[in-house]
Design an enzyme around this catalytic site. Structure first.
Site, PDB file in Angstrom:
ATOM      1  N   GLY A 168      75.929 -38.778 -15.948  1.00 12.57           N
ATOM      2  CA  GLY A 168      75.326 -37.498 -16.329  1.00 12.57           C
ATOM      3  C   GLY A 168      75.804 -37.173 -17.736  1.00 12.57           C
ATOM      4  O   GLY A 168      76.948 -36.760 -17.932  1.00 12.57           O
ATOM      5  N   VAL A 186      77.923 -30.830 -19.725  1.00 13.83           N
ATOM      6  CA  VAL A 186      79.330 -30.988 -19.325  1.00 13.83           C
ATOM      7  C   VAL A 186      79.790 -32.427 -19.566  1.00 13.83           C
ATOM      8  O   VAL A 186      80.872 -32.665 -20.115  1.00 13.83           O
ATOM      9  CB  VAL A 186      79.544 -30.618 -17.838  1.00 13.83           C
ATOM     10  CG1 VAL A 186      81.010 -30.809 -17.459  1.00 13.83           C
ATOM     11  CG2 VAL A 186      79.113 -29.177 -17.568  1.00 13.83           C
ATOM     12  N   GLY A 187      78.953 -33.389 -19.168  1.00  8.77           N
ATOM     13  CA  GLY A 187      79.329 -34.795 -19.308  1.00  8.77           C
ATOM     14  C   GLY A 187      79.598 -35.169 -20.760  1.00  8.77           C
ATOM     15  O   GLY A 187      80.599 -35.825 -21.080  1.00  8.77           O
ATOM     16  N   ASP A 205      72.965 -41.959 -17.833  1.00 13.07           N
ATOM     17  CA  ASP A 205      72.050 -40.872 -17.462  1.00 13.07           C
ATOM     18  C   ASP A 205      70.721 -41.511 -17.058  1.00 13.07           C
ATOM     19  O   ASP A 205      70.513 -42.707 -17.253  1.00 13.07           O
ATOM     20  CB  ASP A 205      71.867 -39.901 -18.636  1.00 13.07           C
ATOM     21  CG  ASP A 205      71.440 -38.509 -18.188  1.00 13.07           C
ATOM     22  OD1 ASP A 205      72.262 -37.569 -18.225  1.00 13.07           O
ATOM     23  OD2 ASP A 205      70.257 -38.348 -17.789  1.00 13.07           O
ATOM     24  N   ASN A 241      71.274 -31.876  -5.107  1.00 10.22           N
ATOM     25  CA  ASN A 241      72.388 -32.611  -5.684  1.00 10.22           C
ATOM     26  C   ASN A 241      73.018 -33.610  -4.713  1.00 10.22           C
ATOM     27  O   ASN A 241      73.572 -34.623  -5.138  1.00 10.22           O
ATOM     28  CB  ASN A 241      73.426 -31.639  -6.249  1.00 10.22           C
ATOM     29  CG  ASN A 241      72.956 -31.068  -7.578  1.00 10.22           C
ATOM     30  OD1 ASN A 241      71.976 -31.540  -8.148  1.00 10.22           O
ATOM     31  ND2 ASN A 241      73.640 -30.060  -8.079  1.00 10.22           N
ATOM     32  N   ASN A 298      77.932 -29.500  -8.670  1.00  6.15           N
ATOM     33  CA  ASN A 298      78.004 -28.385  -7.704  1.00  6.15           C
ATOM     34  C   ASN A 298      76.980 -28.536  -6.578  1.00  6.15           C
ATOM     35  O   ASN A 298      75.967 -29.190  -6.780  1.00  6.15           O
ATOM     36  CB  ASN A 298      77.730 -27.069  -8.447  1.00  6.15           C
ATOM     37  CG  ASN A 298      78.971 -26.558  -9.127  1.00  6.15           C
ATOM     38  OD1 ASN A 298      80.039 -26.590  -8.549  1.00  6.15           O
ATOM     39  ND2 ASN A 298      78.824 -26.072 -10.353  1.00  6.15           N
ATOM     40  N   ARG A 315      89.931 -19.895 -16.622  1.00  4.24           N
ATOM     41  CA  ARG A 315      89.236 -18.609 -16.792  1.00  4.24           C
ATOM     42  C   ARG A 315      90.197 -17.458 -16.507  1.00  4.24           C
ATOM     43  O   ARG A 315      90.245 -16.472 -17.254  1.00  4.24           O
ATOM     44  CB  ARG A 315      88.033 -18.548 -15.841  1.00  4.24           C
ATOM     45  CG  ARG A 315      86.919 -19.446 -16.319  1.00  4.24           C
ATOM     46  CD  ARG A 315      85.669 -19.325 -15.465  1.00  4.24           C
ATOM     47  NE  ARG A 315      84.573 -20.044 -16.126  1.00  4.24           N
ATOM     48  CZ  ARG A 315      83.658 -20.763 -15.494  1.00  4.24           C
ATOM     49  NH1 ARG A 315      83.671 -20.860 -14.184  1.00  4.24           N
ATOM     50  NH2 ARG A 315      82.712 -21.372 -16.182  1.00  4.24           N
ATOM     51  N   HIS A 344      85.173 -23.618  -5.167  1.00  4.84           N
ATOM     52  CA  HIS A 344      84.686 -23.272  -6.492  1.00  4.84           C
ATOM     53  C   HIS A 344      83.423 -22.445  -6.315  1.00  4.84           C
ATOM     54  O   HIS A 344      82.310 -22.921  -6.460  1.00  4.84           O
ATOM     55  CB  HIS A 344      84.380 -24.558  -7.256  1.00  4.84           C
ATOM     56  CG  HIS A 344      83.944 -24.315  -8.661  1.00  4.84           C
ATOM     57  ND1 HIS A 344      84.649 -23.545  -9.532  1.00  4.84           N
ATOM     58  CD2 HIS A 344      82.860 -24.769  -9.348  1.00  4.84           C
ATOM     59  CE1 HIS A 344      84.012 -23.529 -10.701  1.00  4.84           C
ATOM     60  NE2 HIS A 344      82.927 -24.262 -10.605  1.00  4.84           N
TER      61      HIS A 344
HETATM   62  N1  APR Z   1      71.788 -40.231 -12.433  1.00  6.56           N
HETATM   63  C1  APR Z   1      72.317 -40.009 -13.644  1.00  6.56           C
HETATM   64  N2  APR Z   1      72.168 -38.848 -14.304  1.00  6.56           N
HETATM   65  C2  APR Z   1      71.435 -37.897 -13.714  1.00  6.56           C
HETATM   66  C3  APR Z   1      70.844 -38.065 -12.441  1.00  6.56           C
HETATM   67  C4  APR Z   1      71.042 -39.303 -11.796  1.00  6.56           C
HETATM   68  N3  APR Z   1      70.532 -39.567 -10.612  1.00  6.56           N
HETATM   69  N4  APR Z   1      70.196 -36.915 -12.126  1.00  6.56           N
HETATM   70  C5  APR Z   1      70.354 -36.074 -13.144  1.00  6.56           C
HETATM   71  N5  APR Z   1      71.099 -36.658 -14.119  1.00  6.56           N
HETATM   72  C6  APR Z   1      71.521 -36.118 -15.406  1.00  6.56           C
HETATM   73  C7  APR Z   1      70.471 -35.268 -16.094  1.00  6.56           C
HETATM   74  O1  APR Z   1      69.513 -36.063 -16.728  1.00  6.56           O
HETATM   75  C8  APR Z   1      71.319 -34.479 -17.079  1.00  6.56           C
HETATM   76  O2  APR Z   1      71.435 -35.110 -18.327  1.00  6.56           O
HETATM   77  O3  APR Z   1      72.603 -35.224 -15.224  1.00  6.56           O
HETATM   78  C9  APR Z   1      72.699 -34.432 -16.408  1.00  6.56           C
HETATM   79  C10 APR Z   1      73.143 -33.030 -16.061  1.00  6.56           C
HETATM   80  O4  APR Z   1      73.344 -32.361 -17.227  1.00  6.56           O
HETATM   81  P1  APR Z   1      72.929 -30.829 -17.474  1.00  6.56           P
HETATM   82  O5  APR Z   1      71.581 -30.607 -16.884  1.00  6.56           O
HETATM   83  O6  APR Z   1      73.156 -30.545 -18.898  1.00  6.56           O
HETATM   84  O7  APR Z   1      73.963 -30.042 -16.551  1.00  6.56           O
HETATM   85  P2  APR Z   1      75.456 -29.634 -16.896  1.00  6.56           P
HETATM   86  O8  APR Z   1      75.481 -28.273 -17.460  1.00  6.56           O
HETATM   87  O9  APR Z   1      76.106 -30.737 -17.654  1.00  6.56           O
HETATM   88  O10 APR Z   1      76.062 -29.526 -15.450  1.00  6.56           O
HETATM   89  C11 APR Z   1      76.435 -30.678 -14.730  1.00  6.56           C
HETATM   90  O11 APR Z   1      77.492 -29.300 -13.128  1.00  6.56           O
HETATM   91  O12 APR Z   1      77.147 -27.069 -12.692  1.00  6.56           O
HETATM   92  C12 APR Z   1      77.056 -28.366 -12.217  1.00  6.56           C
HETATM   93  O13 APR Z   1      75.585 -28.898 -10.528  1.00  6.56           O
HETATM   94  C13 APR Z   1      75.630 -28.645 -11.888  1.00  6.56           C
HETATM   95  O14 APR Z   1      74.853 -30.837 -11.769  1.00  6.56           O
HETATM   96  C14 APR Z   1      75.265 -29.863 -12.657  1.00  6.56           C
HETATM   97  C15 APR Z   1      76.551 -30.339 -13.283  1.00  6.56           C
END
Ligand code: APR
Length: 308
Positions: free
Chosen positions: A10, A14-15, A34, A96, A121, A152, A176
Site C-alpha cells: 500500500g 501512510v505507506g 501497490d 479491508n 483499519n 496524539r 484503536h
Molecule cells: N494491494 C496493494 N495495495 C492496495 C490494495 C491491494 N490489494 N488495495 C488497495 N491498495 C492500496 C491503494 O491503491 C492505496 O494506494 O492501498 C493504498 C492505501 O492508501 P490510501 O488510500 O492513501 O490510504 P492511507 O491514508 O494510506 O491509509 C491506509 O489506513 O486508515 C487506514 O484503513 C485505512 O486502509 C487504510 C490505511
C-alpha cells in the site's frame, strides 16, 4: 551485517510517509507494493532522488507484484480503503478484510520469516485477521495503533501545559477506535504524572480529543491523517530491525492478560527483533480495566463478523 529489507504494502498516504521516514533513518532498503500501476514505482523513484539531497543510502523500489519483497525483515501492511468523513473504522471491515487476506497470503509466500506490522483499519481486527491468515506465531504479527494514539495524547498534553513533547510519555491502551483507553496515571511530564498537573475535567477533555484524534483530522482534511501514522510505523520498524526493545503500546495477541483471550488489542509490549517479545501486565484500576474489557467487546464482535 547485511542490509535489512522493509516492505510496505500500500503505497498510499501512510505507506509512502512510512517509506520515506524509514529510508531517511537508513533502517534498510525499502520496497513499496501497490495495485495502482505507477504509484509505487513513481513514489519510489521520487524518494530515491531525495537520497543525495538528504544524504541517505537506501535502495527504494516500487512494484505491483511481491517478488521484490522476498525475504523482507519487516512487512508493513497499509493497503486498504481509507476512512471517508462520517464513516467509522468498523464500516471498513468487510472491504479491508478481503484486501488484507489477499495481501497477507502474497506476503508470506515471499517472506515466510518476516514480521508483519499491520496498519489497515479497523486495526485490531485486521491484525487478528492477518495473524490467522498467515499462520505465523503471534509474536510475528503486531498492529500499529498505540504509538499513534499515545503520540496524539502527548501532543495534546504538551499543548495544554506549554511544555516540550520530548518530556512527555503517555500510555494509551485498548482498541484503536472510540473505545481506546488513555491512561493519565501512566502519562507523565518529566516523570510527573499528569494527574498532578492537569485538572480531572481537563484530562477527560484531552482524553476525549485523543479518542477522536483520527476523526478530527478526517473532518479537516477529508482523508485520514498520515504523517503521524507513518512516523509511528517507522518507529516500530526501527524497534524491530535495530532490536531496540522499545516499551510501547501496540496491538498484540492476548491469551488471558487483562482477562482477555484470543483477541488482538492495544497493550504495552516490548518490541524487538523477535517482534512482540513480551506483553506487560500493568496494574489497572477497576474502571480502567472495565474500559479495556469493554473496548475488547467491540473487537470480539468484529472478528465474528468476518467469520471467526
Ligand atoms: N494491494 C496493494 N495495495 C492496495 C490494495 C491491494 N490489494 N488495495 C488497495 N491498495 C492500496 C491503494 O491503491 C492505496 O494506494 O492501498 C493504498 C492505501 O492508501 P490510501 O488510500 O492513501 O490510504 P492511507 O491514508 O494510506 O491509509 C491506509 O489506513 O486508515 C487506514 O484503513 C485505512 O486502509 C487504510 C490505511
Amino acid at each position: 551485517m547485511s542490509r535489512k529489507k522493509i516492505s510496505i504494502i500500500g503505497a498510499g498516504n501512510v505507506g509512502a510517509t512510512a517509506a520515506f521516514l524509514i529510508a531517511q533513518k537508513q533502517l534498510g532498503d525499502v520496497v513499496m507494493v501497490d495495485i495502482v500501476d505507477g504509484i509505487p514505482q513513481g513514489k519510489a523513484l521520487d524518494m530515491a532522488q531525495m537520497g543525495p539531497v538528504e544524504m541517505f543510502d537506501a535502495d527504494i523500489s516500487g512494484a505491483l507484484d511481491y517478488e521484490e519483497t522476498a525475504e523482507s525483515d519487516v512487512v508493513i501492511i497499509t493497503s486498504g480503503s481509507p476512512r471517508k468523513p462520517g464513516m467509522t473504522r468498523e464500516d471498513l471491515l468487510n472491504t479491508n478484510a478481503k484486501i488484507v487476506e489477499d495481501v497477507t497470503l502474497n506476503v508470506i509466500r515471499h517472506s515466510p520469516n518476516t514480521i508483519i506490522v499491520m496498519l489497515t483499519n479497523p486495526l485490531d481486527i485486521m491484525t487478528y485477521h492477518a495473524w490467522k491468515v498467515s499462520g505465523f506465531p503471534q509474536n510475528r504479527v503486531v498492529g500499529q495503533a498505540g504509538v499513534l494514539d499515545s503520540a496524539r495524547f502527548r501532543t495534546f498534553v504538551a499543548m495544554e501545559l506549554d511544555v516540550s513533547v520530548e518530556d512527555i510519555t503517555a500510555m494509551v491502551m485498548g482498541g484503536h477506535g472510540d473505545t481506546m483507553v488513555p491512561l493519565p496515571r501512566y502519562t507523565t511530564v518529566g516523570g510527573i504524572p499528569i494527574t498532578q498537573l492537569i485538572s480531572e475535567d481537563r484530562i477527560e477533555e484531552i482524553s476525549d480529543r485523543t479518542r477522536n484524534g483520527g476523526g478530527e483530522i478526517v473532518n479537516l482534511l477529508k482523508v485520514s491523517g498520515y504523517y503521524a501514522a507513518g512516523a509511528s510505523l517507522a518507529q516500530m520498524a526501527e524497534a524491530i530491525v535495530l532490536d531496540k526493545k522499545r516499551l510501547i503500546p501496540c496491538s498484540a495477541y492476548l491469551t488471558g492478560q487483562y482477562g482477555i483471550d484470543d483477541l488482538y488489542i492495544g497493550v504495552p509490549i516490548r518490541l524487538g527483533a523477535n517482534g512482540v517479545e513480551d506483553i506487560l501486565e500493568i496494574s489497572l484500576e477497576e474502571n480502567e480495566l472495565e474500559a479495556l474489557q469493554k473496548s475488547s467487546q467491540t473487537y470480539r464482535e468484529g472478528i465474528q463478523t468476518i467469520g471467526y
